[in-house]
Design a protein around this motif. Structure first.
Motif, short mmCIF file in Angstrom:
data_model
loop_
_atom_site.label_atom_id
_atom_site.label_comp_id
_atom_site.label_asym_id
_atom_site.label_seq_id
_atom_site.Cartn_x
_atom_site.Cartn_y
_atom_site.Cartn_z
N GLY A 233 0.86 -1.11 0.07
CA GLY A 233 -0.11 -0.10 -0.02
C GLY A 233 0.81 1.25 -0.03
O GLY A 233 0.54 1.98 -0.82
N SER A 236 2.90 1.71 -3.35
CA SER A 236 2.32 1.93 -4.63
C SER A 236 1.73 3.39 -4.61
O SER A 236 1.44 3.76 -5.73
N THR A 237 1.96 4.19 -3.55
CA THR A 237 1.52 5.41 -3.58
C THR A 237 2.67 6.22 -3.76
O THR A 237 2.65 7.50 -3.95
N ARG A 411 -0.67 -0.98 -7.24
CA ARG A 411 -0.92 0.35 -7.80
C ARG A 411 -1.64 0.19 -9.11
O ARG A 411 -2.61 1.12 -9.12
N GLN A 413 -4.27 -2.10 -9.40
CA GLN A 413 -5.78 -1.97 -8.99
C GLN A 413 -6.29 -0.43 -8.55
O GLN A 413 -7.61 -0.30 -8.74
N ARG A 414 -5.42 -0.03 -8.17
CA ARG A 414 -5.62 1.59 -7.65
C ARG A 414 -6.21 2.39 -9.09
O ARG A 414 -7.13 2.82 -9.17
N TYR A 415 -5.39 2.19 -10.03
CA TYR A 415 -5.89 2.97 -11.37
C TYR A 415 -7.24 2.42 -11.82
O TYR A 415 -8.02 3.08 -12.24
N GLN A 418 -10.03 3.60 -9.67
CA GLN A 418 -10.34 5.08 -10.05
C GLN A 418 -10.86 5.31 -11.25
O GLN A 418 -11.95 6.09 -11.55
N THR A 430 -6.15 8.87 -4.81
CA THR A 430 -5.20 8.00 -4.73
C THR A 430 -5.48 7.34 -3.27
O THR A 430 -5.13 6.05 -3.32
N ALA A 433 -8.59 5.09 -3.38
CA ALA A 433 -8.75 3.92 -4.05
C ALA A 433 -7.74 3.03 -3.62
O ALA A 433 -7.93 1.72 -3.90
N THR A 434 -6.55 3.43 -3.09
CA THR A 434 -5.51 2.60 -2.44
C THR A 434 -6.06 1.63 -1.49
O THR A 434 -5.86 0.48 -1.14
N ALA A 437 -8.37 -1.00 -2.71
CA ALA A 437 -7.34 -2.14 -3.21
C ALA A 437 -7.19 -3.06 -2.01
O ALA A 437 -6.90 -4.21 -2.00
#
Length: 566
Positions: A233, A236-237, A411, A413-415, A418, A430, A433-434, A437
């Motif tokens: 987590g 990925s940010t 990362r 999956q966050r896209y 979103q 961000t 969404a993270t 995920a």
């Protein structure tokens, strides 16, 4: 058969694919343009869109797509014999994986770095896009939950890998600072980074870290699963240059060194392939070779997850379009070499056929542990390294690549979250969404397994879901090529084969799980099968519309959109 012969033939085949076939694809099919402005420059933001040296980007791309799957898939599939696995890995790498990965990268670069899910809306239609997002979300959920379980298992079973696995993060952070803040020469950084990483491996082999049976009320494996999701987590940010790029680059170098150690050991020890070329005595629970071979080995032959990495992160960092041949196609070659090494380790790493048969007593018997065991024995025999150190090197390799795939998966999956949220007018941001995920991944890991192993529950569907996504990605590439009136057969023929084998496999698996009464997998299989058939129809309709339409100047339209973004 002598494993050295197999290694020489396999390596020669995949390298010839890069030298010859990728050149044809780059110049005649995708027509890569060295002067075209890429999204990394046009939309540079210092976080996701960052122009990157092609060798560093190759390291990110290769290690993100490699993970544990090109080890686990072949390690399971050799139960049918080493020959089918060898043919699918080598031919798949040359004619399927390299073409697919390069094509997905090209398609995204020509569309402002958009993901495959977003491209499906443009080239297939809104209904196809919505179904595409469902398939992508399910695949990422499987990858994140299962890889956490695989890594946790390796850290528990091989405690000597704990120090190098986590110490590599510190090395990567320092490398990122050295490259981007202090402009240190890449060769110097590479040498120092590799020396530091192998120093950590020696340290870990000397001082293994073994957790107690319970930590904070969790089993050792479950504790590692939680820690891995927390790490993924955060990672990925972060901006890609801080951790993702340098970690993947140094991991890529480490993998090639580890592969070099394995292949040199094969050269010296020349172990015999004790497993049969075609196994006529497979266990009772083993499914039929066709079509299950083509979904059991996904990564290492062709994988839809690669298209998500190509279009999700790599396309946003490509400094020059022609770099795509090295990053995309050669990245697939690297994974093919890893899968080939896994085949050799799990069939020539045993003393006798009886020893091999004692391990492969069921379809699910092979895996990352079998690779570490067999590969460690070969390295010990060839180079004389202690079996403990050999196992530590290979286990660390598997852990590092599974971890890079996992945080790239979070990362991505966050896209996807979103993109899906924007369809209904919601912007989770961000962080939001993270968190979604992570919540879904942890929920699957612990909801279907108290010890955090729930990802393994739906893992049998990974191969079919993955290959389905690869086929759908190829359908987008075909439509783009048709619009430009480019050659389509190099993409269309693999597309038809993949979709046929995947749908066939879904039907075969559905029947087996129905007879077993495994209703969770039955329901998920039906959902994926319906989505597959629906998107196939939508893609076919899109191809038919494109075939009848006049040529489209997509490049001019994309340039205008990129200019608007600037």
């Amino acid at each position: 058969m002598n494993s050295l012969v197999l290694a020489v033939i396999g390596v020669a085949m995949v390298l010839a694919g890069y030298v010859l076939y990728s050149k044809y694809l780059a110049s005649r099919v995708y027509k890569l343009d060295p002067v075209r402005t890429t999204p990394a420059h046009a939309m540079q933001d210092g976080v996701d869109y960052v122009p990157t040296n092609k060798y560093v980007l190759w390291g990110h791309h290769f290690t993100s797509v490699a993970g544990a799957a090109p080890i686990v898939g072949p390690a399971v599939a050799v139960i049918w014999g080493w020959l089918p696995a060898f043919l699918w890995v080598t031919l798949g790498t040359v004619f399927f994986a390299g073409m697919h990965d390069l094509g997905a990268l090209w398609a995204s670069v020509r569309n402002r770095g958009q993901s495959i899910g977003a491209l499906s809306g443009r080239y297939i239609g809104k209904r196809g896009r919505n179904l595409f997002l469902v398939v992508i979300f399910l695949l990422l959920l499987m990858v994140n939950a299962t890889f956490a379980t695989v890594i946790a298992g390796l850290l528990v079973d091989t405690p000597t890998a704990v120090i190098p696995a986590w110490g590599a993060l510190v090395v990567a952070l320092l490398i990122g600072q050295a490259i981007y803040r202090y402009q240190v020469s890449l060769p110097i950084v590479s040498v120092v980074g590799v020396v530091a990483l192998y120093g950590l491996i020696l340290l870990g082999d000397r001082f293994p870290i073994e957790l107690p049976e319970t930590v904070l009320g969790l089993s050792a494996s479950a504790f590692w699963v939680v820690v891995l999701f927390l790490y993924a987590g955060v990672a990925s940010t972060l901006p890609v240059w801080v951790l993702l790029q340098p970690r993947d680059y140094i991991n890529g170098l480490q993998l090639f060194i580890a592969l070099g150690i394995l292949y040199v050991s094969v050269l010296i020890a020349t172990p015999t392939m004790v497993a049969p070329a075609i196994n006529d005595a497979v266990p009772d629970d083993a499914p039929s070779l066709v079509p299950l071979l083509f979904v059991t080995i996904a990564c290492g032959a062709v994988s839809g997850f690669h298209g998500m990495v190509s279009s999700g992160t790599s396309s946003k960092q490509l400094a020059k379009e022609t770099d795509g041949r090295f990053v995309g196609y050669f990245g697939a070659v690297g994974e093919g070499l890893l899968a080939l090494g896994a085949i050799i380790a799990t069939t020539a790493g045993f003393r006798t056929l009886a020893d091999w048969e004692a391990v492969y007593t069921s379809f699910s018997a092979g895996g990352a542990g079998t690779f570490v065991q067999g590969g460690g024995a070969i390295v010990n025999s060839g180079l004389g390294l202690p079996e403990s150190l050999s196992a530590t090197i290979l286990a660390t390799t598997a852990v590092l690549f599974a971890a890079t795939t996992m945080d790239t998966g979070v990362r991505l999956q966050r896209y996807v979250i979103q993109e899906a949220a924007e369809l209904v007018g919601v912007r989770p941001g961000t962080v939001g969404a993270t968190l979604i995920a992570l919540a879904t991944g942890v929920g699957l890991a612990f909801g279907a397994g108290a010890d955090g192993s729930g990802g393994l529950t739906i893992w049998p569907l990974f191969g079919t879901t993955n290959q389905l996504l690869a086929g759908l990605t190829l359908s987008i590439i075909v439509i783009m090529l048709m619009r430009k009136r480019r050659p389509v057969l190099p993409v269309l023929l693999p597309l038809v084969f993949l979709l046929a084998m995947t749908v066939y496999a879904l039907v075969v698996q559905l029947g087996g799980w129905y007879r077993e009464g495994n209703w969770l997998l039955v329901v998920l299989d039906v959902i994926i099968l319906i989505a597959a058939l629906w998107v196939i129809v939508e893609a076919a309709a899109g191809m038919n519309r494109t075939r009848k339409a006049p040529p489209a100047d997509d490049d001019a339209e994309d340039d205008a959109l990129a200019a608007a973004q600037r």
